[in-house]
Design an enzyme around this catalytic site. Structure first.
Site, PDB file in Angstrom:
ATOM      1  N   GLU A 236     -13.908 -26.783  -0.944  1.00 28.59           N
ATOM      2  CA  GLU A 236     -13.097 -25.730  -1.565  1.00 28.59           C
ATOM      3  C   GLU A 236     -12.097 -25.117  -0.611  1.00 28.59           C
ATOM      4  O   GLU A 236     -12.398 -24.929   0.559  1.00 28.59           O
ATOM      5  CB  GLU A 236     -14.006 -24.573  -1.978  1.00 28.59           C
ATOM      6  CG  GLU A 236     -14.820 -24.824  -3.174  1.00 28.59           C
ATOM      7  CD  GLU A 236     -15.723 -23.630  -3.442  1.00 28.59           C
ATOM      8  OE1 GLU A 236     -16.699 -23.826  -4.169  1.00 28.59           O
ATOM      9  OE2 GLU A 236     -15.468 -22.533  -2.927  1.00 28.59           O
TER      10      GLU A 236
ATOM     11  N   CYS B 124     -18.057 -17.942  -2.285  1.00 29.46           N
ATOM     12  CA  CYS B 124     -17.866 -19.067  -1.382  1.00 29.46           C
ATOM     13  C   CYS B 124     -18.855 -20.188  -1.726  1.00 29.46           C
ATOM     14  O   CYS B 124     -20.049 -19.977  -1.792  1.00 29.46           O
ATOM     15  CB  CYS B 124     -18.023 -18.517   0.037  1.00 29.46           C
ATOM     16  SG  CYS B 124     -19.004 -19.400   1.201  1.00 29.46           S
TER      17      CYS B 124
HETATM   18  N1  SAH Z   1     -20.561 -19.473   7.790  1.00 28.58           N
HETATM   19  C1  SAH Z   1     -19.709 -18.429   8.168  1.00 28.58           C
HETATM   20  C2  SAH Z   1     -18.380 -18.428   7.431  1.00 28.58           C
HETATM   21  C3  SAH Z   1     -18.398 -18.769   5.980  1.00 28.58           C
HETATM   22  S1  SAH Z   1     -19.109 -17.566   4.919  1.00 28.58           S
HETATM   23  C4  SAH Z   1     -20.416 -17.100   8.008  1.00 28.58           C
HETATM   24  O1  SAH Z   1     -21.478 -17.055   7.411  1.00 28.58           O
HETATM   25  O2  SAH Z   1     -19.889 -16.107   8.521  1.00 28.58           O
HETATM   26  C5  SAH Z   1     -17.935 -16.236   4.971  1.00 28.58           C
HETATM   27  C6  SAH Z   1     -18.507 -14.879   4.577  1.00 28.58           C
HETATM   28  O3  SAH Z   1     -18.858 -14.876   3.180  1.00 28.58           O
HETATM   29  C7  SAH Z   1     -19.778 -14.538   5.348  1.00 28.58           C
HETATM   30  O4  SAH Z   1     -19.754 -13.203   5.782  1.00 28.58           O
HETATM   31  C8  SAH Z   1     -20.840 -14.768   4.298  1.00 28.58           C
HETATM   32  O5  SAH Z   1     -22.002 -14.074   4.600  1.00 28.58           O
HETATM   33  C9  SAH Z   1     -20.141 -14.309   3.039  1.00 28.58           C
HETATM   34  N2  SAH Z   1     -20.769 -14.754   1.785  1.00 28.58           N
HETATM   35  C10 SAH Z   1     -21.507 -15.855   1.565  1.00 28.58           C
HETATM   36  N3  SAH Z   1     -21.927 -15.896   0.274  1.00 28.58           N
HETATM   37  C11 SAH Z   1     -21.436 -14.796  -0.326  1.00 28.58           C
HETATM   38  C12 SAH Z   1     -21.525 -14.265  -1.643  1.00 28.58           C
HETATM   39  N4  SAH Z   1     -22.193 -14.883  -2.597  1.00 28.58           N
HETATM   40  N5  SAH Z   1     -20.892 -13.087  -1.892  1.00 28.58           N
HETATM   41  C13 SAH Z   1     -20.182 -12.459  -0.934  1.00 28.58           C
HETATM   42  N6  SAH Z   1     -20.057 -12.915   0.329  1.00 28.58           N
HETATM   43  C14 SAH Z   1     -20.667 -14.066   0.632  1.00 28.58           C
HETATM   44 FE1  SF4 Z   2     -23.589 -21.043   5.899  1.00 27.96          FE
HETATM   45 FE2  SF4 Z   2     -24.765 -18.658   5.801  1.00 27.96          FE
HETATM   46 FE3  SF4 Z   2     -22.093 -18.829   6.119  1.00 27.96          FE
HETATM   47 FE4  SF4 Z   2     -23.269 -19.511   3.774  1.00 27.96          FE
HETATM   48  S1  SF4 Z   2     -23.185 -17.478   4.703  1.00 27.96           S
HETATM   49  S2  SF4 Z   2     -21.665 -20.626   4.832  1.00 27.96           S
HETATM   50  S3  SF4 Z   2     -25.208 -20.431   4.472  1.00 27.96           S
HETATM   51  S4  SF4 Z   2     -23.679 -19.530   7.518  1.00 27.96           S
END
Ligand code: SAH
Ligand code: SF4
Length: 357
Positions: free
Chosen positions: A92, A341
């Site tokens: 994505e 995400c």
């Molecule tokens: N893996 C990295 C970057 C990708 S996720 C990380 O975890 O930081 C980017 C951000 O989106 C992170 O802060 C993550 O915790 C958040 N995130 C993941 N799933 C989410 C959701 N369902 N709702 C809101 N934020 C979410």
């Molecule tokens: Fe990976 Fe956690 Fe970031 Fe989701 S929030 S992309 S599981 S590191």
């Protein structure tokens, strides 16, 4: 075997590659400009490049970009692309419109192994890292979409917050950052780029050492170890103390501010006492830290997590302000399309796995 993508090389690497084959290093520049300024879609369109160089490049590299599988356009201007990689994997990429410009959220891995309990991306184990060409390819895909609209719009900001843990794909991430920042190409400034990590402490230090001036955001999501471990299992291996030490190293080394991301989960981490504990954790780092409160996007498979009530969000925010911690609430984009995400991808994969009836 397929040829490697030319988008996987930095300008420096391209120059060295040509030099090794008897050409002047400087011949890389017109190639680079054709790729990132003119955004040609075939080698034959590279007018300013010498024919002998062109032949060599054609022979060794592919100029193919990612294939669009699905595109969803939201009423607020957000565009979500589901892209197909050469091996068939889906990823994505999201374009968001802000007052300050256009930002693109990129994916760095196919799936994610960190497995945070609230996240749609973590539902699908990592099957592989993206190459830097595939990460850069996402920016080009979006820029070409904008080019085709003919309004002259340019991608001005990047957030590395799509599927995957960017610091678990460090080398490709860094090559990608150098490519998009290059002043002779897309020229996206480091202060317009944010990388988000779940908190891989060693890599935070390594990132600090590189001093790229790119912004860093760390997904904290809880103010103490018990709570953080219960929602992010990575906290067992890298507890908050270790994470904060790496953050201190980063602050000292780079002299840049850092963002702490904090998803608000109803009844789990969104109470005033959590805010107070978070302020204590931030402690004397207050001048260098911004807490970004993130509204949770519910994920079907994680139905025990819900978005916080508006009162809790405001209560949390007020408490941070009272405690003199710089704090912001993240604006949402594309809520009328699959917003969270990894959500669009995991839905598509479920659809593809479910036989049609
Ligand atoms: N893996 C990295 C970057 C990708 S996720 C990380 O975890 O930081 C980017 C951000 O989106 C992170 O802060 C993550 O915790 C958040 N995130 C993941 N799933 C989410 C959701 N369902 N709702 C809101 N934020 C979410
Ligand atoms: Fe990976 Fe956690 Fe970031 Fe989701 S929030 S992309 S599981 S590191």
């Amino acid at each position: 075997m397929n040829k490697p993508s030319i988008y996987g090389m930095t300008l420096e690497q391209l120059g060295l590659w040509l030099e090794e084959r008897g050409h002047k290093k400087s011949r890389a520049l017109p190639v680079w400009e054709a790729l990132y300024r003119e955004r040609v879609s075939g080698f034959e369109e590279m007018d300013g490049v010498r024919p002998e160089c062109l032949e060599l490049l054609k022979e060794h590299f592919s100029l193919q970009t990612l294939e669009e599988h699905t595109r969803q356009e939201s009423s607020d201007g957000t565009v979500k692309f589901l892209l197909r990689l050469e091996d068939g994997n889906l990823i994505e990429t999201v374009l968001m419109r802000h007052k300050f410009g256009l930002s693109v959220c990129v994916t760095t891995q196919v799936g994610c192994n960190i497995g945070c309990s609230f996240c749609a991306s973590g539902l699908l184990k990592k099957s592989r890292d993206l190459t830097s060409g595939e990460i850069t390819g996402q920016i080009l895909k979006v820029q070409r979409y904008l080019d085709a609209a003919g309004e002259g719009e340019l991608v001005s900001h990047i957030v590395v917050m799509g599927i995957g843990e960017p610091f678990d794909n460090f080398t490709h991430l860094i090559a990608f950052l150098r490519t998009v920042m290059d002043a002779k190409g897309l020229a996206i400034g480091p202060r317009h780029i944010t990388v988000s990590t779940s908190g891989l402490a060693d890599k935070i230090r390594e990132f600090a050492d590189l001093n790229l001036r790119v912004n860093l955001a760390v997904s904290l999501h809880a103010p103490n170890n018990d709570l953080r471990t219960s929602i992010m299992k990575i906290n067992k291996a890298i507890p908050i103390e270790k994470l904060m030490q790496a953050i201190d190293y980063y602050l000292e080394k780079t002299n840049q501010r850092i963002t702490l991301e904090y998803i608000l989960l109803r009844g789990i981490n969104d109470q005033r006492e959590h805010a107070l504990e978070l302020a204590e954790l931030v402690g004397d780092r207050r001048p260098y830290v911004n807490v970004n409160l993130i509204p949770y996007n519910p994920v079907d498979e994680h139905s025990h997590y819900q978005r916080s009530e508006q009162d809790s969000v405001l209560g949390f925010y007020d408490m941070m302000k009272k405690q003199n911690v710089s704090c912001s609430i993240r604006l949402e984009h594309g809520t009328d399309i699959d917003a969270a995400c990894g959500q669009l991808r995991s839905k598509q994969i479920k659809r593809e796995k479910t036989p049609a009836v």
